[in-house]
Design a protein around this motif. Structure first.
Motif, PDB file in Angstrom:
ATOM      1  N   TRP A 255       0.805  -1.211   0.000  1.00  0.00           N
ATOM      2  CA  TRP A 255       0.000   0.000   0.000  1.00  0.00           C
ATOM      3  C   TRP A 255       0.850   1.278   0.000  1.00  0.00           C
ATOM      4  O   TRP A 255       0.587   2.212  -0.758  1.00  0.00           O
ATOM      5  CB  TRP A 255      -0.957  -0.002   1.193  1.00  0.00           C
ATOM      6  CG  TRP A 255      -1.764   1.251   1.319  1.00  0.00           C
ATOM      7  CD1 TRP A 255      -1.770   2.137   2.341  1.00  0.00           C
ATOM      8  CD2 TRP A 255      -2.677   1.782   0.342  1.00  0.00           C
ATOM      9  NE1 TRP A 255      -2.623   3.177   2.094  1.00  0.00           N
ATOM     10  CE2 TRP A 255      -3.197   2.981   0.867  1.00  0.00           C
ATOM     11  CE3 TRP A 255      -3.099   1.359  -0.911  1.00  0.00           C
ATOM     12  CZ2 TRP A 255      -4.112   3.748   0.169  1.00  0.00           C
ATOM     13  CZ3 TRP A 255      -4.025   2.140  -1.606  1.00  0.00           C
ATOM     14  CH2 TRP A 255      -4.522   3.325  -1.059  1.00  0.00           C
TER      15      TRP A 255
ATOM     16  N   ILE B 199       2.283   1.899  -3.381  1.00  0.00           N
ATOM     17  CA  ILE B 199       1.250   2.322  -4.337  1.00  0.00           C
ATOM     18  C   ILE B 199       0.905   3.794  -4.158  1.00  0.00           C
ATOM     19  O   ILE B 199       0.771   4.541  -5.140  1.00  0.00           O
ATOM     20  CB  ILE B 199      -0.002   1.437  -4.191  1.00  0.00           C
ATOM     21  CG1 ILE B 199       0.298   0.018  -4.694  1.00  0.00           C
ATOM     22  CG2 ILE B 199      -1.192   2.037  -4.940  1.00  0.00           C
ATOM     23  CD1 ILE B 199      -0.770  -0.990  -4.342  1.00  0.00           C
TER      24      ILE B 199
ATOM     25  N   LEU C  19      -2.719  -2.109  -7.744  1.00  0.00           N
ATOM     26  CA  LEU C  19      -3.924  -1.938  -6.917  1.00  0.00           C
ATOM     27  C   LEU C  19      -4.976  -2.991  -7.234  1.00  0.00           C
ATOM     28  O   LEU C  19      -5.662  -3.485  -6.335  1.00  0.00           O
ATOM     29  CB  LEU C  19      -4.505  -0.542  -7.121  1.00  0.00           C
ATOM     30  CG  LEU C  19      -4.354   0.420  -5.948  1.00  0.00           C
ATOM     31  CD1 LEU C  19      -4.990   1.758  -6.267  1.00  0.00           C
ATOM     32  CD2 LEU C  19      -4.946  -0.140  -4.657  1.00  0.00           C
TER      33      LEU C  19
ATOM     34  N   ARG D 211      -6.424  -5.225  -4.368  1.00  0.00           N
ATOM     35  CA  ARG D 211      -7.862  -5.144  -4.083  1.00  0.00           C
ATOM     36  C   ARG D 211      -8.581  -6.479  -4.274  1.00  0.00           C
ATOM     37  O   ARG D 211      -9.723  -6.625  -3.842  1.00  0.00           O
ATOM     38  CB  ARG D 211      -8.504  -4.078  -4.986  1.00  0.00           C
ATOM     39  CG  ARG D 211      -8.388  -2.676  -4.404  1.00  0.00           C
ATOM     40  CD  ARG D 211      -8.759  -1.627  -5.427  1.00  0.00           C
ATOM     41  NE  ARG D 211     -10.045  -1.812  -6.053  1.00  0.00           N
ATOM     42  CZ  ARG D 211     -11.152  -1.121  -5.774  1.00  0.00           C
ATOM     43  NH1 ARG D 211     -11.127  -0.202  -4.811  1.00  0.00           N
ATOM     44  NH2 ARG D 211     -12.274  -1.319  -6.431  1.00  0.00           N
TER      45      ARG D 211
ATOM     46  N   GLY E  63      -8.416   1.622  -1.496  1.00  0.00           N
ATOM     47  CA  GLY E  63      -7.681   2.188  -2.626  1.00  0.00           C
ATOM     48  C   GLY E  63      -8.560   2.763  -3.715  1.00  0.00           C
ATOM     49  O   GLY E  63      -8.093   2.959  -4.849  1.00  0.00           O
TER      50      GLY E  63
END
Length: 497
Positions: free
Chosen positions: A343, A346, A376, A380, A388
């Protein structure tokens, strides 16, 4: 000064020295007004007998002050949370991470590990179970690690175990409340459990803080602020509380109160990064870039800190794209070893892609956005559709698929409806405005910004609208300029206040 803040006449000071399994505890009671030493004592104990000292000290202090402990007070200090020193040590390790200002996914994960160890060593350690429930629920809420769903289940089990062990413990009721708040977004049930905790421990600042936090979710911003004020009056040196209160004052644009609150925290921890970053962001929010730059100048923020985000914002507002891009590239070359997932990487890449885009490097930006999108989408696949959502929607609109971008926001709203969460109600329109302006839909962007300008907690500040290149295509439009003017700070404060 400490006595004044706490509203007390006397201060108990102490120090602990540990050597092997031996512990020496030095204590002294001081009258604050005269600095007179009323009593002092040293205690040498084996680590396994450490908990008995608390009762001895409390009794001796009461005698020195010529007062007497009530039956309830005597019972409270004699009640040991655990008889296992190693379990207690692990519990303190968890608190060391839990009670830091701000929020960090890595620290959340570390706290969970320590509390797990505490209850493994002593399965009857109710307070440790309660904190494990709190931190696991928080981790579930923020979807950390590789299996966040398991954290939600762990939070419920831990909260139930705390209640089973000590049903009349305020911390057990707090654990149940947080399991509903973070674990299920059931804010009404959370409030009911927090109120039960308050009935058991009326002067517990952590209970009042819990009520303050959950009332933000129900849109009761003034009630939230009142709970924070009550909590800070009871516990004026609680840095976690001061941090959360400052964040809430900032969110509703009570900048003077926010700065005073952060300054109280910084008086105790002079270089605390979250409070420093929050002060800088207040000056940025107000459009005072000179004050923000002056605070940032001597700092060298870690790439995982709030200060780094504030520095990137500053360079963006100043149109120093090369500096921001260079810093982000350096950060991406040195990923944090403490990261629980991709995360942080990103979010840094999304900022980099946006800066490449606004600086005119469209081809490179497209490649970076594609990298953000791919990472992502993978992440996800094991998360809910709110995770996100902003970064993924921005990636899609930057790559030319605005319909997909809007669909992502719609899916996020289905997971956490704005009608049921006041924080989501301000979060999602902000994403919509950002997508719309990139897509060239000025009318939709203006509509969303007009909505946000009327809402408490609006995440898009005057400073952002005034200086961010993100809104350049709207500049000069009378509706946009009216929105900007409406958000101009009415209680602007300088760094000297």
């Amino acid at each position: 000064e400490i006595a004044r803040q706490l509203g007390v006449a006397n201060i108990l000071e102490g120090s602990v020295q540990k050597a092997g399994d031996q512990v020496r505890i030095n204590t002294q009671l001081i009258r604050a007004a005269t600095d007179e030493h009323l009593w002092a004592e040293s205690y040498d104990r084996k680590l396994e007998n450490i908990f008995g000292v608390e009762a001895e000290v409390a009794t001796a202090v009461a005698e020195a002050l010529k007062t007497k402990l009530t039956g309830a007070e005597q019972k409270a200090i004699e009640q040991r949370p655990t008889n296992n020193p190693e379990a207690y040590d692990a519990y303190l390790g968890g608190l060391a991470y839990s009670l830091r200002p701000g929020y960090s996914r890595a620290e959340n994960d570390d706290a969970i590990k320590f509390f797990r160890e505490a209850v493994r060593l002593d399965p009857k350690f109710a307070v440790a179970w309660a904190w494990l429930a709190h931190e696991s629920a928080l981790g579930y809420f923020n979807q950390i690690g590789t299996d966040f769903q398991a954290l939600g289940e762990e939070a419920k089990r831990a909260a139930d175990q705390a209640i089973t062990l000590q049903p009349d413990l305020a911390e057990s009721c707090l654990a149940q409340g947080y399991a509903y708040y973070y674990g299920q977004r059931d804010f009404d049930s959370a409030i009911a459990w927090f109120e039960k905790a308050r009935s058991l421990s009326p002067k517990n600042s952590q209970v009042l803080e819990a009520l303050a936090l959950v009332n933000r979710r129900t849109g009761e911003w003034q009630r939230s602020l009142e709970y924070f004020r009550q909590a800070m009056e009871l516990d004026p040196r609680n840095v976690t509380l001061l941090s959360d209160a400052g964040d809430t004052f900032r969110q509703v644009r009570r900048y003077a109160e926010a700065l005073r609150t952060y300054n109280r925290l910084l008086d105790m921890i002079h270089d605390e990064p979250h409070a420093l970053a929050s002060k800088i962001k207040i000056y940025q929010d107000q459009g005072d870039l000179a004050a923000a730059a002056a605070m940032l100048a001597p700092l060298h923020p870690a790439t995982t800190s709030d200060l780094f985000e504030a520095q990137i914002d500053q360079w963006s507002y100043e149109r120093r794209y090369a500096d921001a891009i260079s810093a982000l590239k350096d950060a991406l070359e040195k990923p944090s070893p403490a990261a629980t997932d991709d995360w942080n990487t990103i979010t840094l890449e999304a900022r980099l892609a946006w800066l490449q885009q606004v600086s005119g490097d469209i081809s490179t930006a497209r490649d970076t956005w594609e990298n953000v999108r791919a990472k992502l989408e993978r992440l996800r696949s094991t998360r809910t559709k709110i995770f996100g959502a902003e970064e993924l929607a921005l990636a899609y609109v930057a790559l030319g698929d605005k319909n997909k971008a809007f669909a992502i926001v719609k899916d996020a709203d289905a997971v956490v409806p704005a009608s049921k969460d006041a924080m989501a109600a301000i979060f999602l329109p902000g994403i919509m405005a950002r997508i719309a302006v990139i897509a060239g839909d000025k009318e939709l962007a203006l509509q969303e910004l007009e909505r946000l300008a009327q809402m408490s907690g609006n995440p898009i500040s005057y400073g952002s609208l005034k200086f961010s290149p993100e809104w350049d295509s709207l500049r000069g439009d009378p509706r946009f300029e009216k929105i900007v003017a409406s958000l101009a700070p009415k209680d602007a404060v300088s760094p000297t206040k």
